[in-house]
Design a protein around this motif. Sequence first.
Motif, PDB file in Angstrom:
ATOM      1  N   SER A 188       0.861  -1.354  -0.037  1.00 44.20           N
ATOM      2  CA  SER A 188       0.024  -0.045  -0.155  1.00 44.20           C
ATOM      3  C   SER A 188       0.861   1.393   0.007  1.00 44.20           C
ATOM      4  O   SER A 188       1.954   1.310   0.707  1.00 44.20           O
ATOM      5  N   SER A 214       6.852   3.104   3.334  1.00 44.72           N
ATOM      6  CA  SER A 214       7.863   3.113   4.455  1.00 44.72           C
ATOM      7  C   SER A 214       7.887   4.484   5.246  1.00 44.72           C
ATOM      8  O   SER A 214       8.175   4.537   6.414  1.00 44.72           O
ATOM      9  N   THR A 239       6.089   1.373 -10.436  1.00 46.01           N
ATOM     10  CA  THR A 239       6.053   0.403  -9.533  1.00 46.01           C
ATOM     11  C   THR A 239       5.241  -1.084  -9.667  1.00 46.01           C
ATOM     12  O   THR A 239       5.289  -2.015  -9.890  1.00 46.01           O
ATOM     13  N   MET A 283      -3.400   2.223  -9.532  1.00 47.58           N
ATOM     14  CA  MET A 283      -2.252   3.244  -9.798  1.00 47.58           C
ATOM     15  C   MET A 283      -2.581   4.519  -9.979  1.00 47.58           C
ATOM     16  O   MET A 283      -3.720   4.981  -9.430  1.00 47.58           O
ATOM     17  N   GLU A 309       0.908  13.006 -13.675  1.00 48.49           N
ATOM     18  CA  GLU A 309      -0.014  12.997 -12.257  1.00 48.49           C
ATOM     19  C   GLU A 309       1.023  14.090 -11.461  1.00 48.49           C
ATOM     20  O   GLU A 309       2.136  13.830 -11.301  1.00 48.49           O
TER      21      GLU A 309
HETATM   22  P1  NDP Z   1       5.047   3.948  -4.753  1.00 49.53           P
HETATM   23  O1  NDP Z   1       4.454   2.899  -5.823  1.00 49.53           O
HETATM   24  O2  NDP Z   1       6.092   4.320  -4.585  1.00 49.53           O
HETATM   25  O3  NDP Z   1       4.765   2.825  -3.366  1.00 49.53           O
HETATM   26  C1  NDP Z   1       3.745   2.166  -3.085  1.00 49.53           C
HETATM   27  C2  NDP Z   1       4.091   0.753  -2.267  1.00 49.53           C
HETATM   28  O4  NDP Z   1       4.985  -0.068  -3.251  1.00 49.53           O
HETATM   29  C3  NDP Z   1       4.938   1.248  -1.066  1.00 49.53           C
HETATM   30  O5  NDP Z   1       4.595   0.345  -0.023  1.00 49.53           O
HETATM   31  C4  NDP Z   1       6.186   0.730  -1.509  1.00 49.53           C
HETATM   32  O6  NDP Z   1       7.317   0.426  -0.632  1.00 49.53           O
HETATM   33  C5  NDP Z   1       6.200  -0.438  -2.374  1.00 49.53           C
HETATM   34  N1  NDP Z   1       7.131  -0.824  -3.455  1.00 49.53           N
HETATM   35  C6  NDP Z   1       8.081   0.130  -4.079  1.00 49.53           C
HETATM   36  N2  NDP Z   1       8.927  -0.595  -4.765  1.00 49.53           N
HETATM   37  C7  NDP Z   1       8.569  -1.822  -4.968  1.00 49.53           C
HETATM   38  C8  NDP Z   1       8.818  -2.874  -5.617  1.00 49.53           C
HETATM   39  N3  NDP Z   1       9.715  -3.111  -6.306  1.00 49.53           N
HETATM   40  N4  NDP Z   1       8.128  -4.066  -5.428  1.00 49.53           N
HETATM   41  C9  NDP Z   1       6.911  -4.405  -4.499  1.00 49.53           C
HETATM   42  N5  NDP Z   1       6.689  -2.934  -3.616  1.00 49.53           N
HETATM   43  C10 NDP Z   1       7.426  -1.955  -3.944  1.00 49.53           C
HETATM   44  O7  NDP Z   1       3.577   4.874  -4.516  1.00 49.53           O
HETATM   45  P2  NDP Z   1       3.447   5.908  -3.386  1.00 49.53           P
HETATM   46  O8  NDP Z   1       3.655   5.199  -2.161  1.00 49.53           O
HETATM   47  O9  NDP Z   1       4.488   6.910  -3.783  1.00 49.53           O
HETATM   48  O10 NDP Z   1       2.131   6.291  -3.722  1.00 49.53           O
HETATM   49  C11 NDP Z   1       1.517   7.312  -4.545  1.00 49.53           C
HETATM   50  C12 NDP Z   1       1.010   6.683  -5.804  1.00 49.53           C
HETATM   51  O11 NDP Z   1      -0.070   5.906  -5.411  1.00 49.53           O
HETATM   52  C13 NDP Z   1       0.455   7.917  -6.743  1.00 49.53           C
HETATM   53  O12 NDP Z   1       0.808   7.516  -8.025  1.00 49.53           O
HETATM   54  C14 NDP Z   1      -1.078   7.762  -6.330  1.00 49.53           C
HETATM   55  O13 NDP Z   1      -1.886   8.032  -7.602  1.00 49.53           O
HETATM   56  C15 NDP Z   1      -1.195   6.059  -6.274  1.00 49.53           C
HETATM   57  N6  NDP Z   1      -2.463   5.729  -5.584  1.00 49.53           N
HETATM   58  C16 NDP Z   1      -3.471   5.091  -6.330  1.00 49.53           C
HETATM   59  C17 NDP Z   1      -4.452   4.727  -5.715  1.00 49.53           C
HETATM   60  C18 NDP Z   1      -5.570   4.164  -6.431  1.00 49.53           C
HETATM   61  O14 NDP Z   1      -6.614   3.645  -5.904  1.00 49.53           O
HETATM   62  N7  NDP Z   1      -5.550   4.099  -7.759  1.00 49.53           N
HETATM   63  C19 NDP Z   1      -5.028   5.150  -4.550  1.00 49.53           C
HETATM   64  C20 NDP Z   1      -4.016   5.809  -3.885  1.00 49.53           C
HETATM   65  C21 NDP Z   1      -2.572   6.166  -4.322  1.00 49.53           C
HETATM   66  P3  NDP Z   1       8.334   1.777   0.075  1.00 49.53           P
HETATM   67  O15 NDP Z   1       7.434   2.815   0.645  1.00 49.53           O
HETATM   68  O16 NDP Z   1       9.003   1.085   1.062  1.00 49.53           O
HETATM   69  O17 NDP Z   1       8.724   2.206  -1.069  1.00 49.53           O
END
Ligand code: NDP
Length: 486
Positions: free
Chosen positions: A158, A187, A241, A258, A385
Amino acid sequence: MAIATRQILEKKVLIAGEWTESESGERFDVRSPGDGSLIGSVPRCTEKDVQHAIDAAKVAQKQLAALSVKRRAELLWRASEIATRRAEEDSVLLCREVGKTIREARDEVATYSNPHFVEAAEGIKRFRGLINPSTQEDSNDKRLLITHEPIGVVGVISPWNWPADIPNIAASHALAAGNAVILKPASTTPFSAIALAEIYEEAGFPRGSISVVTGPGATVGAELVRNPGTNAISFTGEIETGEEITRQAGIKRLLLEMGGNGPLVIMDDANIGAAVDAAITGCFYLAGQVCTASERILVHEPIHDDFVERLVARTKQLRVGNPLDEATDMGPLNNAANAAKVTAHLEDARSRGGRFLTGGGWDGLYFEPTVVDGVTSDFLMAREETFGPVAPIMTFRTVDEAIEIANETRYGLQGAAFTSDLRTAFVLGEGIRCGTVLINETNNYWDQLAPFGGRNKSGLGRELSDWILAELTEVKQISIDIAKVR
Ligand code: NDP
């Protein structure tokens, strides 16, 4: 009850039914974006911790699936009671780790996240299979039983902007359907997911059926994705991601939510006052850090000046400040990486001649609510975005042009439009290529029992209610020939 806002938290993770440190013994700090103060620390888990959680989840999943649907629903109702009791405390913690305002944090916990326990409990009771006659020639004696079986172990990865609601949509419905769950929170915001694990554990879910592992996405998240022990991944986060997860997962169920670049179309026959309200909520709720935010405001040329004047006046009234202050309308951005992205979009808009009608500045993670006029399709903020408190104004002349602009990006999550004409409402509703199109409503509106999800690069699959129960179960067909019994 007084809620501590300065307490330093030293939380452990829940793996295989035990609150524990990581096998490495390492921890990492989490700071509040509001003032940089230390909230506390959590274990830096490793791939071994993930394997341990998966091993326990496989055993616990069978125990959970063996419970009656009624019993699983009772556990979820119990979780709902516990969550309601601690809602204010969890809201304050969420406010501290995300930086969203305390009012937005209460919204997330009480209006969105906590109701999922009961929605899942009641949803699973009514989530039925079918008994169909065979449709083949000479098979009149066959009966087809179509059932939904648990999918197995579900990894829930998440993001930081909704650290309670988003993991809990998947967790509550996955557990209701008899799956085990392993949470991997972002994180910068691990505490809200740990709070969810505390709630499920106290409610009495079988040991190991819910775990939470904190640590880097590149190791802990990636291991959940790659490990053959997980049967489904529910991921919410950035497109890049999600694409990496798609490459790494192998053959398993993927539910991907996403980013978005939500268009808000305002026709010349619209209720302009209501459209301005919608734009304020769409652009500035949670400082614009919402996947469904109004990322592009498309205004019909004849009403451009009237709409923009009213929008700027309302934007100037927003109070930016300490997220824990009840009077604050907008808090800081959550993290430096997101702030850098928003800054790049603002600088790009300036370099292309965008007219900044209000805002445009920032101090650390605190950004001014900003309205930029004269935005065209080549601007970064039109193409990508922004995820910040920015209202980019684009102008169009015909409905067809509005639809063309609305559909010209790689996204397709949630679009919105304002019009008083029924025909135009249908033309826009059917023409805008998004998972949801809202007519006369802000982009940031979410019905909790309707399908939610994106098209194009915004997502794969649908969440909420029956739609997520279908994603997190396997459809099984059992065919019985009643003529061939002895
Ligand atoms: P990220 O993609 O950076 O991270 C999301 C999660 O993925 C975090 O827990 C992260 O861990 C983890 N992660 C990162 N790299 C990997 C990998 N290689 N394999 C597996 N897991 C991984 O997104 P953000 O946290 O920055 O969130 C913002 C984004 O989420 C925006 O683009 C937003 O639009 C989207 N979003 C979409 C929603 C929807 O319902 N469509 C709702 C809410 C947000 P870590 O933090 O440790 O890097």
